[in-house]
Scaffold this motif. Structure first.
Motif, mmCIF file in Angstrom:
data_model
loop_
_atom_site.group_PDB
_atom_site.id
_atom_site.type_symbol
_atom_site.label_atom_id
_atom_site.label_comp_id
_atom_site.label_asym_id
_atom_site.label_seq_id
_atom_site.Cartn_x
_atom_site.Cartn_y
_atom_site.Cartn_z
ATOM 1 N N PRO A 1 24.547 6.380 -4.351
ATOM 2 C CA PRO A 1 25.212 5.424 -3.716
ATOM 3 C C PRO A 1 24.579 5.140 -2.218
ATOM 4 O O PRO A 1 25.071 5.445 -1.220
ATOM 5 N N ALA A 2 23.158 4.950 -2.309
ATOM 6 C CA ALA A 2 22.514 4.720 -1.238
ATOM 7 C C ALA A 2 23.059 3.870 -0.008
ATOM 8 O O ALA A 2 22.712 4.205 1.024
ATOM 9 N N ARG A 3 23.711 2.708 -0.636
ATOM 10 C CA ARG A 3 24.055 1.986 0.494
ATOM 11 C C ARG A 3 25.016 2.622 1.328
ATOM 12 O O ARG A 3 25.199 1.751 2.583
ATOM 13 N N GLN A 4 25.560 3.411 0.912
ATOM 14 C CA GLN A 4 26.941 3.868 1.528
ATOM 15 C C GLN A 4 26.432 5.065 2.587
ATOM 16 O O GLN A 4 26.946 5.785 3.141
ATOM 17 N N PHE A 5 25.154 5.852 2.204
ATOM 18 C CA PHE A 5 24.673 6.869 2.933
ATOM 19 C C PHE A 5 24.516 6.684 4.531
ATOM 20 O O PHE A 5 24.747 7.510 5.096
ATOM 21 N N PRO A 6 24.216 5.594 4.939
ATOM 22 C CA PRO A 6 24.049 5.387 6.444
ATOM 23 C C PRO A 6 25.255 5.571 7.004
ATOM 24 O O PRO A 6 25.343 5.750 8.282
ATOM 25 N N LEU A 7 26.811 5.348 6.433
ATOM 26 C CA LEU A 7 27.922 5.736 6.848
ATOM 27 C C LEU A 7 27.858 7.364 7.763
ATOM 28 O O LEU A 7 28.567 7.456 8.672
ATOM 29 N N ALA A 8 27.091 8.097 7.267
ATOM 30 C CA ALA A 8 27.239 9.639 7.538
ATOM 31 C C ALA A 8 26.578 9.558 9.175
ATOM 32 O O ALA A 8 27.211 10.479 9.747
ATOM 33 N N LEU A 9 26.006 8.619 9.566
ATOM 34 C CA LEU A 9 25.364 8.738 10.973
ATOM 35 C C LEU A 9 26.439 7.996 11.822
ATOM 36 O O LEU A 9 26.180 8.213 13.149
ATOM 37 N N THR A 10 27.429 7.308 11.555
ATOM 38 C CA THR A 10 28.204 6.655 12.252
ATOM 39 C C THR A 10 29.908 7.203 12.242
ATOM 40 O O THR A 10 30.559 7.049 13.138
ATOM 41 N N ASP A 11 30.090 7.389 10.821
ATOM 42 C CA ASP A 11 31.431 8.010 10.595
ATOM 43 C C ASP A 11 31.673 8.987 9.634
ATOM 44 O O ASP A 11 31.531 8.371 8.425
ATOM 45 N N GLU A 12 31.532 10.182 9.963
ATOM 46 C CA GLU A 12 31.471 11.159 8.789
ATOM 47 C C GLU A 12 32.762 11.228 7.816
ATOM 48 O O GLU A 12 32.664 11.310 6.621
ATOM 49 N N HIS A 13 33.805 10.768 8.456
ATOM 50 C CA HIS A 13 35.277 10.839 7.556
ATOM 51 C C HIS A 13 34.884 9.480 6.559
ATOM 52 O O HIS A 13 35.096 9.777 5.272
ATOM 53 N N ALA A 14 34.381 8.494 6.901
ATOM 54 C CA ALA A 14 34.320 7.441 5.964
ATOM 55 C C ALA A 14 33.090 7.554 5.107
ATOM 56 O O ALA A 14 33.149 7.324 4.064
ATOM 57 N N PHE A 15 32.159 8.432 5.408
ATOM 58 C CA PHE A 15 31.032 8.563 4.431
ATOM 59 C C PHE A 15 31.707 9.671 3.618
ATOM 60 O O PHE A 15 31.407 9.496 2.220
ATOM 61 N N LEU A 16 32.307 10.678 3.686
ATOM 62 C CA LEU A 16 33.110 11.807 2.946
ATOM 63 C C LEU A 16 33.821 11.009 1.896
ATOM 64 O O LEU A 16 33.939 11.282 0.735
ATOM 65 N N ALA A 17 34.519 9.970 2.522
ATOM 66 C CA ALA A 17 35.523 9.294 1.684
ATOM 67 C C ALA A 17 34.832 8.442 0.535
ATOM 68 O O ALA A 17 35.303 8.283 -0.517
ATOM 69 N N ALA A 18 33.713 7.605 1.083
ATOM 70 C CA ALA A 18 32.997 7.056 0.257
ATOM 71 C C ALA A 18 32.243 7.832 -0.926
ATOM 72 O O ALA A 18 32.122 7.554 -1.991
ATOM 73 N N MET A 19 31.757 9.145 -0.673
ATOM 74 C CA MET A 19 31.313 9.982 -1.254
ATOM 75 C C MET A 19 32.321 10.448 -2.704
ATOM 76 O O MET A 19 32.109 10.694 -3.872
ATOM 77 N N ALA B 1 32.111 18.021 -14.704
ATOM 78 C CA ALA B 1 31.057 17.982 -14.281
ATOM 79 C C ALA B 1 30.733 17.294 -12.908
ATOM 80 O O ALA B 1 29.793 17.195 -12.180
ATOM 81 N N ARG B 2 31.956 17.277 -12.044
ATOM 82 C CA ARG B 2 32.226 16.638 -10.604
ATOM 83 C C ARG B 2 31.311 17.149 -9.645
ATOM 84 O O ARG B 2 30.566 16.760 -8.932
ATOM 85 N N SER B 3 31.412 18.557 -9.554
ATOM 86 C CA SER B 3 30.615 19.296 -8.858
ATOM 87 C C SER B 3 29.271 19.443 -8.699
ATOM 88 O O SER B 3 28.439 19.035 -7.921
ATOM 89 N N GLY B 4 28.760 19.311 -10.017
ATOM 90 C CA GLY B 4 27.336 18.855 -10.558
ATOM 91 C C GLY B 4 26.777 17.632 -10.016
ATOM 92 O O GLY B 4 25.828 17.538 -9.577
ATOM 93 N N PHE B 5 27.777 16.739 -10.210
ATOM 94 C CA PHE B 5 27.142 15.229 -9.724
ATOM 95 C C PHE B 5 27.315 15.183 -8.384
ATOM 96 O O PHE B 5 26.325 14.587 -7.845
ATOM 97 N N ALA B 6 28.244 15.782 -7.788
ATOM 98 C CA ALA B 6 28.403 15.625 -6.301
ATOM 99 C C ALA B 6 27.173 16.451 -5.465
ATOM 100 O O ALA B 6 26.389 16.064 -4.534
ATOM 101 N N TYR B 7 26.569 17.628 -6.302
ATOM 102 C CA TYR B 7 25.541 18.302 -5.834
ATOM 103 C C TYR B 7 24.203 17.291 -5.803
ATOM 104 O O TYR B 7 23.364 17.329 -4.872
#
Length: 279
Positions: A139-157, A168-174
């Motif tokens: 989800p590279a298009r959502q990665f820039p959220l980390a620079l402006t809104d940590e909560h929005a980034f984590l919600a998107a991830m 398999a979820r933890s492995g995918f998250a990794y």
């Protein structure tokens, strides 16, 4: 006043091995969340006549990271940071993995950017898992959220990871979190260069550390058996590469990722190509 190298996850297998190399020329500051491991790492380095300070710090806490850099900077100018802190899929749920690996990387790098002097370098540890994840699942298009809104980034991830089956979820998250590390180390290179800083990532394969061995039963063992170099990587092999990337010898190296995986990714991609051609 000595020059300082900060190593996050410094009490772990790769972190300590790297400290043994970098500590030949720098004062070393080790950061980790486990005091017992820090004490053991400090003793091991002292036996080698390497000066090491240890700081118990959580990279997911931006204020704690700022305090870490302040304490390290009081020892001497910080010329390099080697960010090995992270967790594997077996160490927690998807949110914990994402927060530790992605937000931890963001915090360490952003504090480094704000405080480091010209000519300094940060080397981030990604993973071959990021190279194995199909591009369409990153989800590279959502990665820039980390620079402006940590909560929005984590919600998107979380939204990206939630449809994955629980087992398999933890492995995918990794894999996604390490893809973020690669993305950050590339996308922010121009910004870092504006302050005379370098940023690089290194992607290890299966390395013979305590954390690496946790994944042996989760598929990593099979990948190693089929690799071009059919064995586990040694922490010392990663340490020499990390130390080189952080050295003045690599002064032209920035904004890129170095895959050091014993040929696993190359082998898997070639086998997939051959299989597709024979289908």
């Amino acid at each position: 006043m000595p020059t300082v190298s900060v190593i996050t996850g410094g009490a772990g297998g790769m972190g300590l091995a790297t400290a043994k190399v970098v500590g030949r020329d720098h004062a070393v500051v080790l950061c980790d969340v486990r005091q017992d491991r820090l004490d053991a790492a400090s003793a091991a380095l002292n036996d080698l006549a390497i000066s090491a300070a240890v700081i118990n710090s959580d990279v997911t806490d931006r204020d704690a990271v700022a305090e870490l850099f302040g304490m390290a900077g009081a020892i001497g100018p910080i010329t390099s940071v080697i960010h090995t802190a992270g967790v594997s899929p077996s160490m927690g749920d998807a949110d914990y993995v994402m927060r530790t690996n992605a937000i931890g990387t963001l915090n360490v790098n952003e504090v480094f950017y704000d405080t480091a002097g010209e000519g300094s370098v940060i080397v981030n540890v990604a993973s071959m898992a990021a190279h194995l994840l199909p591009e369409e699942l990153i989800p590279a298009r959502q990665f820039p959220l980390a620079l402006t809104d940590e909560h929005a980034f984590l919600a998107a991830m979380a939204a990206v990871c939630d449809p994955i089956p629980q087992q398999a979820r933890s492995g995918f998250a990794y894999a996604v979190s390490k893809a973020f590390v690669r993305w950050y180390s590339s996308s922010q290179a121009e910004r870092f260069n504006g302050r005379g800083l370098r940023v690089v990532s290194v992607s290890p394969g299966s390395i013979d550390t305590d954390m690496g061995r946790l994944e042996a039963e989760a598929g990593a063992g099979a990948l190693v058996a089929d690799a071009a170099v059919p064995r586990w990587g040694k922490p010392e092999e990663m340490a020499d590469l990390l130390a080189f990337c952080a050295s003045a010898k690599a002064g032209y190296l920035t904004g890129t990722d170095i895959l050091n995986d014993g040929g696993v990714v190359a082998s898997m991609k070639e086998r997939a190509r051959l299989a597709a051609g024979n289908a």
